[in-house]
Design a protein around this motif. Structure first.
Motif, PDB file in Angstrom:
ATOM      1  N   ARG A 160     -22.097   4.943   4.999  1.00 50.05           N
ATOM      2  CA  ARG A 160     -20.788   4.622   5.458  1.00 50.05           C
ATOM      3  C   ARG A 160     -20.707   2.930   5.979  1.00 50.05           C
ATOM      4  O   ARG A 160     -21.553   2.565   6.672  1.00 50.05           O
ATOM      5  CB  ARG A 160     -19.805   5.452   6.372  1.00 50.05           C
ATOM      6  CG  ARG A 160     -19.664   6.840   5.759  1.00 50.05           C
ATOM      7  CD  ARG A 160     -18.433   6.604   5.043  1.00 50.05           C
ATOM      8  NE  ARG A 160     -17.317   6.045   5.826  1.00 50.05           N
ATOM      9  CZ  ARG A 160     -16.430   6.762   6.585  1.00 50.05           C
ATOM     10  NH1 ARG A 160     -16.797   8.133   6.800  1.00 50.05           N
ATOM     11  NH2 ARG A 160     -15.411   6.323   7.155  1.00 50.05           N
ATOM     12  N   LEU A 161     -19.789   2.138   5.756  1.00 50.62           N
ATOM     13  CA  LEU A 161     -19.744   1.172   6.253  1.00 50.62           C
ATOM     14  C   LEU A 161     -19.278   1.058   7.810  1.00 50.62           C
ATOM     15  O   LEU A 161     -18.530   1.814   8.153  1.00 50.62           O
ATOM     16  CB  LEU A 161     -18.548   0.057   5.565  1.00 50.62           C
ATOM     17  CG  LEU A 161     -19.028  -0.276   4.109  1.00 50.62           C
ATOM     18  CD1 LEU A 161     -17.798  -1.206   3.504  1.00 50.62           C
ATOM     19  CD2 LEU A 161     -20.290  -1.117   3.998  1.00 50.62           C
ATOM     20  N   LYS A 162     -19.767   0.372   8.489  1.00 49.16           N
ATOM     21  CA  LYS A 162     -19.558   0.450  10.006  1.00 49.16           C
ATOM     22  C   LYS A 162     -18.459  -0.646  10.359  1.00 49.16           C
ATOM     23  O   LYS A 162     -17.941  -0.320  11.255  1.00 49.16           O
ATOM     24  CB  LYS A 162     -20.786  -0.189  10.836  1.00 49.16           C
ATOM     25  CG  LYS A 162     -21.930   0.762  10.741  1.00 49.16           C
ATOM     26  CD  LYS A 162     -23.053   0.362  11.513  1.00 49.16           C
ATOM     27  CE  LYS A 162     -24.243   1.459  11.611  1.00 49.16           C
ATOM     28  NZ  LYS A 162     -24.680   1.952  10.248  1.00 49.16           N
ATOM     29  N   THR A 163     -18.046  -1.608   9.707  1.00 46.56           N
ATOM     30  CA  THR A 163     -16.914  -2.237   9.480  1.00 46.56           C
ATOM     31  C   THR A 163     -15.999  -2.546   8.618  1.00 46.56           C
ATOM     32  O   THR A 163     -16.365  -2.025   7.520  1.00 46.56           O
ATOM     33  CB  THR A 163     -17.215  -3.930  10.016  1.00 46.56           C
ATOM     34  OG1 THR A 163     -17.997  -4.457   9.285  1.00 46.56           O
ATOM     35  CG2 THR A 163     -18.025  -3.823  11.583  1.00 46.56           C
ATOM     36  N   ASP A 164     -14.554  -2.835   8.809  1.00 46.02           N
ATOM     37  CA  ASP A 164     -13.825  -3.186   7.647  1.00 46.02           C
ATOM     38  C   ASP A 164     -14.324  -4.233   7.031  1.00 46.02           C
ATOM     39  O   ASP A 164     -15.015  -5.242   7.569  1.00 46.02           O
ATOM     40  CB  ASP A 164     -12.439  -3.224   8.024  1.00 46.02           C
ATOM     41  CG  ASP A 164     -11.696  -2.083   8.820  1.00 46.02           C
ATOM     42  OD1 ASP A 164     -12.217  -0.855   8.461  1.00 46.02           O
ATOM     43  OD2 ASP A 164     -10.748  -2.257   9.231  1.00 46.02           O
ATOM     44  N   LEU A 165     -13.966  -4.346   5.438  1.00 44.49           N
ATOM     45  CA  LEU A 165     -14.163  -5.661   4.682  1.00 44.49           C
ATOM     46  C   LEU A 165     -13.486  -6.685   5.431  1.00 44.49           C
ATOM     47  O   LEU A 165     -12.477  -6.729   5.711  1.00 44.49           O
ATOM     48  CB  LEU A 165     -13.598  -5.211   3.549  1.00 44.49           C
ATOM     49  CG  LEU A 165     -13.928  -3.920   2.518  1.00 44.49           C
ATOM     50  CD1 LEU A 165     -13.229  -3.782   1.343  1.00 44.49           C
ATOM     51  CD2 LEU A 165     -15.647  -4.087   2.186  1.00 44.49           C
ATOM     52  N   ASP A 166     -14.251  -7.826   5.119  1.00 45.32           N
ATOM     53  CA  ASP A 166     -14.125  -9.166   5.660  1.00 45.32           C
ATOM     54  C   ASP A 166     -12.993  -9.993   4.643  1.00 45.32           C
ATOM     55  O   ASP A 166     -13.330 -10.803   3.698  1.00 45.32           O
ATOM     56  CB  ASP A 166     -15.319 -10.171   5.906  1.00 45.32           C
ATOM     57  CG  ASP A 166     -14.884 -11.485   6.617  1.00 45.32           C
ATOM     58  OD1 ASP A 166     -13.811 -11.717   7.172  1.00 45.32           O
ATOM     59  OD2 ASP A 166     -15.623 -12.263   6.309  1.00 45.32           O
TER      60      ASP A 166
ATOM     61  N   VAL B 101       0.840  -1.309  -0.027  1.00 45.50           N
ATOM     62  CA  VAL B 101       0.200  -0.084  -0.079  1.00 45.50           C
ATOM     63  C   VAL B 101       0.882   1.261   0.045  1.00 45.50           C
ATOM     64  O   VAL B 101       0.602   2.143  -0.720  1.00 45.50           O
ATOM     65  CB  VAL B 101      -0.923  -0.028   1.088  1.00 45.50           C
ATOM     66  CG1 VAL B 101      -0.337   0.131   2.581  1.00 45.50           C
ATOM     67  CG2 VAL B 101      -2.011   1.111   0.928  1.00 45.50           C
ATOM     68  N   THR B 102       2.143   1.208   0.654  1.00 42.70           N
ATOM     69  CA  THR B 102       2.770   2.361   0.603  1.00 42.70           C
ATOM     70  C   THR B 102       3.369   2.698  -0.638  1.00 42.70           C
ATOM     71  O   THR B 102       3.914   3.645  -1.022  1.00 42.70           O
ATOM     72  CB  THR B 102       3.853   2.234   1.845  1.00 42.70           C
ATOM     73  OG1 THR B 102       4.886   1.153   1.523  1.00 42.70           O
ATOM     74  CG2 THR B 102       3.333   1.971   2.962  1.00 42.70           C
ATOM     75  N   ARG B 103       3.761   1.552  -1.660  1.00 41.95           N
ATOM     76  CA  ARG B 103       4.291   1.665  -2.950  1.00 41.95           C
ATOM     77  C   ARG B 103       3.170   2.219  -3.842  1.00 41.95           C
ATOM     78  O   ARG B 103       3.401   2.747  -4.835  1.00 41.95           O
ATOM     79  CB  ARG B 103       4.787   0.393  -3.388  1.00 41.95           C
ATOM     80  CG  ARG B 103       5.931  -0.133  -2.478  1.00 41.95           C
ATOM     81  CD  ARG B 103       6.933   0.923  -2.132  1.00 41.95           C
ATOM     82  NE  ARG B 103       8.081   0.088  -1.647  1.00 41.95           N
ATOM     83  CZ  ARG B 103       9.377   0.706  -1.361  1.00 41.95           C
ATOM     84  NH1 ARG B 103       9.369   2.017  -1.541  1.00 41.95           N
ATOM     85  NH2 ARG B 103      10.424  -0.013  -0.734  1.00 41.95           N
ATOM     86  N   HIS B 104       1.979   1.699  -3.436  1.00 42.32           N
ATOM     87  CA  HIS B 104       0.702   1.975  -4.714  1.00 42.32           C
ATOM     88  C   HIS B 104       0.094   3.538  -4.460  1.00 42.32           C
ATOM     89  O   HIS B 104      -0.146   4.184  -5.357  1.00 42.32           O
ATOM     90  CB  HIS B 104      -0.444   0.993  -4.145  1.00 42.32           C
ATOM     91  CG  HIS B 104      -1.523   1.255  -5.132  1.00 42.32           C
ATOM     92  ND1 HIS B 104      -1.769   0.769  -6.368  1.00 42.32           N
ATOM     93  CD2 HIS B 104      -2.772   1.939  -4.769  1.00 42.32           C
ATOM     94  CE1 HIS B 104      -2.883   1.316  -7.069  1.00 42.32           C
ATOM     95  NE2 HIS B 104      -3.346   2.161  -6.077  1.00 42.32           N
ATOM     96  N   ILE B 105       0.212   3.827  -3.310  1.00 41.24           N
ATOM     97  CA  ILE B 105      -0.403   5.139  -2.893  1.00 41.24           C
ATOM     98  C   ILE B 105       0.881   6.346  -3.123  1.00 41.24           C
ATOM     99  O   ILE B 105       1.845   6.268  -2.461  1.00 41.24           O
ATOM    100  CB  ILE B 105      -0.998   5.218  -1.378  1.00 41.24           C
ATOM    101  CG1 ILE B 105      -2.268   4.448  -1.385  1.00 41.24           C
ATOM    102  CG2 ILE B 105      -1.129   6.701  -0.986  1.00 41.24           C
ATOM    103  CD1 ILE B 105      -3.147   4.337  -0.157  1.00 41.24           C
TER     104      ILE B 105
ATOM    105  N   LYS C  40      -7.533  -3.116   4.806  1.00 38.23           N
ATOM    106  CA  LYS C  40      -7.074  -1.681   5.389  1.00 38.23           C
ATOM    107  C   LYS C  40      -6.484  -0.999   4.180  1.00 38.23           C
ATOM    108  O   LYS C  40      -6.745   0.273   3.869  1.00 38.23           O
ATOM    109  CB  LYS C  40      -6.120  -1.817   6.366  1.00 38.23           C
ATOM    110  CG  LYS C  40      -6.634  -2.404   7.862  1.00 38.23           C
ATOM    111  CD  LYS C  40      -5.875  -2.447   9.122  1.00 38.23           C
ATOM    112  CE  LYS C  40      -6.410  -3.091  10.260  1.00 38.23           C
ATOM    113  NZ  LYS C  40      -5.233  -3.395  11.415  1.00 38.23           N
ATOM    114  N   GLY C  41      -5.696  -1.664   3.343  1.00 37.68           N
ATOM    115  CA  GLY C  41      -5.325  -1.064   2.181  1.00 37.68           C
ATOM    116  C   GLY C  41      -6.300  -0.535   1.222  1.00 37.68           C
ATOM    117  O   GLY C  41      -6.342   0.634   0.727  1.00 37.68           O
ATOM    118  N   LEU C  42      -6.992  -1.519   0.687  1.00 33.67           N
ATOM    119  CA  LEU C  42      -8.165  -0.761   0.057  1.00 33.67           C
ATOM    120  C   LEU C  42      -9.204   0.382   0.438  1.00 33.67           C
ATOM    121  O   LEU C  42      -9.309   1.251  -0.214  1.00 33.67           O
ATOM    122  CB  LEU C  42      -9.251  -1.941  -0.023  1.00 33.67           C
ATOM    123  CG  LEU C  42      -8.869  -3.267  -1.042  1.00 33.67           C
ATOM    124  CD1 LEU C  42      -9.872  -4.351  -1.018  1.00 33.67           C
ATOM    125  CD2 LEU C  42      -8.698  -2.616  -2.511  1.00 33.67           C
TER     126      LEU C  42
END
Length: 950
Positions: free
Chosen positions: A43-49, A7-11, A767-769
């Motif tokens: 808004r979603l209340k939880t992170d993606l599974d 994620v640090t390389r993509h963003i 988290k990255g998404l």
């Protein structure tokens, strides 16, 4: 910095940049920005599974393990797919080269002359081999190209045929089974009556508007169709032919025996099998149909100085302009694959293609003769590369599978064998050994190929092809490598600078996502092998479907549609099937907001629906009351609403849940166009806003490269009540219990590039998404604030924020004589591709920076636009016709000419900002003359003098 974190390389923006960005926007942190961007309740209340993110190193090791699960047999199944050899010079310099795969559709012709020339080569190749007058720059696959041919001939019926409602279309029973399934899915909503039968006994006296033939037939038989076509023409029946591209080197071109349309795939020209795609289809026809021709056409024109230039021709045919009057929803192509196929023809030339075709044919003849000596009867009297053998299927199959060989088995007593350019003498001897063992006989060795012919009945080609210089000049690797590089230098791609196209999401296509595309374990799998031989693919594709279910909040996914427009069609056909299953066959009204993507109304019409447009308000949002009125008015006929979210205007409309409820309350389904999904992933989803089905552009949100305008993948994700209708395939069992017919030829569409999206999600994790989506919104709002005072942003959310894109208004500059096109062309001088021009509002630009761009690049882009704004402001009445914007872009030839007659300096023209000199991109032509090219249509490689004189 975590050096192993993808994620640090993509963003683009780094941790140390965030305070600058937050300060400019006027927020304390990302959470505050998201709160001000999103309406309440979605808004979603939880992170993606989803599983934890993998590092790039872990991912590549993981994919190696999956690749090992694929069994790469020698496969002779045929049915339109054949092993081919990608020349290494093409693989390394095009397929693996970001200068080619990260480019955008060539709407800005001045910075796309390389791609345009490569596509012109492709069109010329297709015209030469098919014997037709005009070809497009590719379509999605052979099945959809066939459906487009049928639709085009249907819309081009004579006035009398339309008056008498002549709607019968004959399809030869020699057609490929997957093509027939795609024809069915497109014929039904248009109320075209498909009649499948034997062409030899066709009754020409019946009322038909068209006919479709396969050349050679599905099991390899070569027929001379000249008499059929002649008789059809006498009866005003237009004939389309699906032709194998390599066979046309040796067979009479369909254009020479009177076909109106010729379609097929160019996969055999150096494109990996890839478990079904992506491959570039071709579509060739007569010039009389040029305004009916689906897809893109590359044409020759001239620039402001009268020099030869290329651009996309006849763009008024496009769906974004014709909308519900369009006869096709195809607004894309398989550009990267078409470029590779065209370059394959350039590299081999006519003599090389003849050598390859003759080798394939001679191999087939010697195999047939050898099997005959073993006592096997061969049923094809005339053939090119495929023989049909009478044999005990179970005996042959059991031995062949032990030898890791796939044939095509028909019933209990026929085996088809399709050879290809990769077939060697050793391969031929293994095939003979298999059949000898099945017969309980000693094998017969083939020691050499013989020059023999089995193309009978006057079907052999006598005309020349590929006579143009380009196909006769680059036959050494050095020469082709330099030609490819010469073309690459003419194109501005993402490896040079940001491409901030709104709605098109030109994000990083990471190297680790792309590398596996070159691995044989992924590239050399036929789409119709037994699924257990593609265990690695099956794991990737099933996991990707599950990932997309989690991301969208839906229950089922089909990866089959191989473009966004095909996803739209598939989603609407699923909705149609759902209504019909409930007895609601009268539900055929599709509500579409005025701000919707142009393909939306075109797709609705092709799905057999009637389009009713709903208004937008002064803020660019859907007019809820108008939508309510129309939903209630048509409540008994309402099939669907097509809605883009966030809107095409770059806003999260707060009324979205109310809108979807109105549709459901009136019996309709909600189709969400996923073009702007890059603003949703991990933060909200289509299920949460109340949609029933969406398509996703994997070539936007999920990192598949645009490739100059394709490949694309447009899967559909559906709620639980629609899963049963997901599309099928006639050869590989798939789809829902009540599946609609096939949307594309291959079961999982463009499987090979699905590896990219699978890797993108695997390496980002939940988290990255979420971070990617947040950063896309952050970058857009940073640009919005940087441009504040120089440009007006047309639409914002209720708290003044943009989603992941925004529209800047360029119409006020008309008072200075400046059009939005002038700004677009001037951006080229600053080293940037223009944002989306005049869509969805004429005279504007739609900007989408994506999450991949760094703060430094965002600033360079903003500085360029601000500098251009100052240039506009400085214009006087005296120089409105001759200024730095009107003359843009400026070429190196202009800047180095001995004379300079412009009212501004060379330095101002070429280097308006100091940093540009460090990395200057030079356009190779001046501004192109679009109108001239359309008036003098030329779509092959002939020099400009040939038609300027004419």
């Amino acid at each position: 910095m975590k050096t192993d974190s993808f994620v640090t390389r993509h963003i683009g923006p780094q941790e140390e940049d965030l305070n600058t960005i937050f300060s400019t926007i006027g927020v304390k942190n990302i959470d505050e920005l998201l709160y001000e961007t999103f309406p309440d309740g979605i808004r979603l209340k939880t992170d993606l599974d989803l599983p934890e993110a993998m590092t790039e190193h872990e991912y590549l090791a993981h994919l190696k393990q999956l690749a090992a699960k694929n069994s790469v047999f020698k496969t002779y199944i045929g049915l339109g797919y054949h092993e081919s050899i990608t020349p290494s010079v093409i693989k390394r310099n095009i397929l693996e080269n970001p200068g080619w795969y990260t480019a955008y559709t060539p709407y800005q012709a001045e910075i796309a002359q390389g791609r345009l020339e490569a596509l012109l080569n492709f069109q010329t190749m297709v015209c030469d081999l098919t014997g037709m007058e005009i070809a497009n720059a590719s379509l999605l696959d052979e099945g959809t190209a066939a459906a487009e041919a049928m639709s085009m001939l249907f819309s081009a019926r004579t006035r009398e045929q339309k008056k008498d409602n002549i709607n019968k279309f004959f399809v030869s029973d020699e057609v490929l089974p997957q093509t027939l399934s795609v024809l069915k899915s497109h014929a039904m909503p248009l109320e075209i009556d498909l009649v499948v039968g034997d062409h030899a006994s066709f009754d020409f006296s019946q009322d038909y508007f068209g006919a479709f033939l396969q050349y050679p037939g599905k099991y390899g038989a070569v027929y001379n169709y000249a008499e059929f076509v002649s008789e059809a023409t006498k009866n005003n029946i237009k004939v389309a032919v699906a032709a194998d591209i390599l066979s046309l080197v040796n067979l009479t071109p369909p254009g020479e025996f009177g076909a109106e349309v010729v379609v097929g795939t160019t996969q055999r020209f150096g494109i990996p099998l890839g478990y079904g795609g992506p491959h570039a289809a071709y579509f060739a026809t007569k010039e009389a149909y040029k305004r009916n021709l689906p897809g893109r056409i590359i044409g020759v024109t001239k620039d402001m100085d009268g020099n030869r230039a290329l651009r996309m021709a006849l763009q008024t045919r496009e769906q974004h302009i014709k909308r519900d009057k369009a006869t096709s929803n195809i607004c894309t192509a398989q550009v990267l694959l078409a470029i590779m196929a065209g370059m394959y023809a350039v590299y081999h030339g006519p003599k090389g293609l003849k050598y390859i075709a003759d080798k394939v044919h001679n191999s087939t003849v010697v195999l047939a003769n050898t099997l005959a000596k073993l006592g096997y009867g061969q049923l094809n009297e005339s053939y090119f590369d495929t023989i049909l053998i009478k044999a005990d299927v179970q005996q042959v199959k059991s031995i062949a599978e032990l030898e890791e060989v796939n044939f095509l088995y028909i019933g209990n007593d026929q085996v088809a064998i399709s050879l290809n350019e990769a077939t060697t003498l050793a391969d031929l001897n293994k095939i003979v050994q298999i059949f000898a063992d099945a017969a309980g006989k000693n094998t017969i060795s083939i020691d050499a190929l013989i020059e023999d012919r089995a193309i009978l009945n006057g079907a052999a080609r006598v005309s020349s092809f590929l006579d143009n210089e380009v196909f006769n000049a680059y036959h050494s690797e050095t020469a082709l490598m330099r030609y490819i590089k010469k073309l690459e230098r003419k194109d501005l791609a993402l490896n040079h600078s940001m491409i901030s196209l709104g709605s098109c999401t030109m994000k990083l296509n990471a190297a680790s996502e792309m590398l596996p595309l070159s691995w044989d374990e992924w590239g050399n799998i036929h789409p119709f092998v037994p699924v257990e031989q593609a265990a690695g693919y099956q794991e990737v594709l099933k996991t990707l479907e599950e990932q997309l279910n989690v991301i969208t909040g839906f229950t089922g996914t089909s990866l089959q549609p191989n473009s966004g427009a095909q996803g739209e069609f598939a989603g609407l056909m699923v909705i149609r099937a759902y209504h019909e299953s409930r007895g609601d066959k009268n539900r055929n009204i599709c509500l579409i907001p005025a701000s919707a993507h142009g393909t939306n109304p075109a797709s609705a019409v092709l799905a057999g629906m009637k389009v009713v447009v709903t208004k937008t308000d002064e803020k660019g949002n859907i007019d809820v009351e108008d939508l309510r009125d129309k939903a209630e008015k048509y409540k008994d006929e309402l099939a669907a609403l097509m809605v883009t979210y966030p809107s095409t205007h770059g806003v999260f409309e707060s009324s979205i849940k109310e809108i979807t409820k109105i549709i459901h309350d009136n019996g309709g389904q909600v189709y969400m166009d996923g073009a702007n999904m890059n603003a949703q992933v991990g933060l909200t989803n289509p299920a949460t806003i109340g949609a029933d089905v969406c398509h996703l552009n994997l070539h936007k949100t999920f990192a598949i490269p645009h490739g100059g305008g394709g490949p694309g993948v447009g899967p559909i994700c559906v709620a639980s009540h629609l899963v049963t209708f997901l599309p099928s395939n006639p050869i590989i069992k798939m789809g829902g219990k009540n599946a609609i017919d096939a949307i594309s030829a291959a079961p999982w569409g463009s499987s090979l590039v699905c590896l990219i999206s699978y890797g993108y999600i695997k390496m980002l994790g939940a988290k990255g998404l979420k971070q990617v989506t947040s950063t896309a919104i952050l970058n857009a709002n940073y640009i919005k604030e940087r441009l504040n005072g120089s440009y007006n942003v047309l639409y914002t959310g209720e708290k003044g924020r943009a989603a992941h894109e925004m529209i800047i208004d360029c119409r006020p500059f008309k008072a200075k004589g400046i059009e939005v096109t002038d700004i677009a062309k001037r951006l080229i001088d600053y080293g940037f591709h223009a944002p989306t021009v005049s869509f969805p509002v004429a005279g504007t630009m739609m900007i989408e920076p994506t999450e991949s761009e760094s703060l430094a690049e965002l600033d360079r882009f903003c500085n360029a636009l601000i500098s251009i704004r100052k240039e506009i402001e400085a214009l006087t009445e005296a120089d409105q016709a001759d200024n730095v914007l009107k003359n843009a872009p400026h070429t190196l030839k202009m800047l180095t000419a001995s004379t300079w007659e412009f009212p501004y300096s060379r330095e101002k023209a070429a280097y308006p900002l100091e940093h540009i000199a460090e990395n200057k991109f030079w356009p190779t032509v001046r501004r192109v003359d679009e109108a001239y090219g359309d008036r003098n249509l030329m779509c092959t490689c002939a020099p400009i003098e040939d038609y300027m004189d004419a």
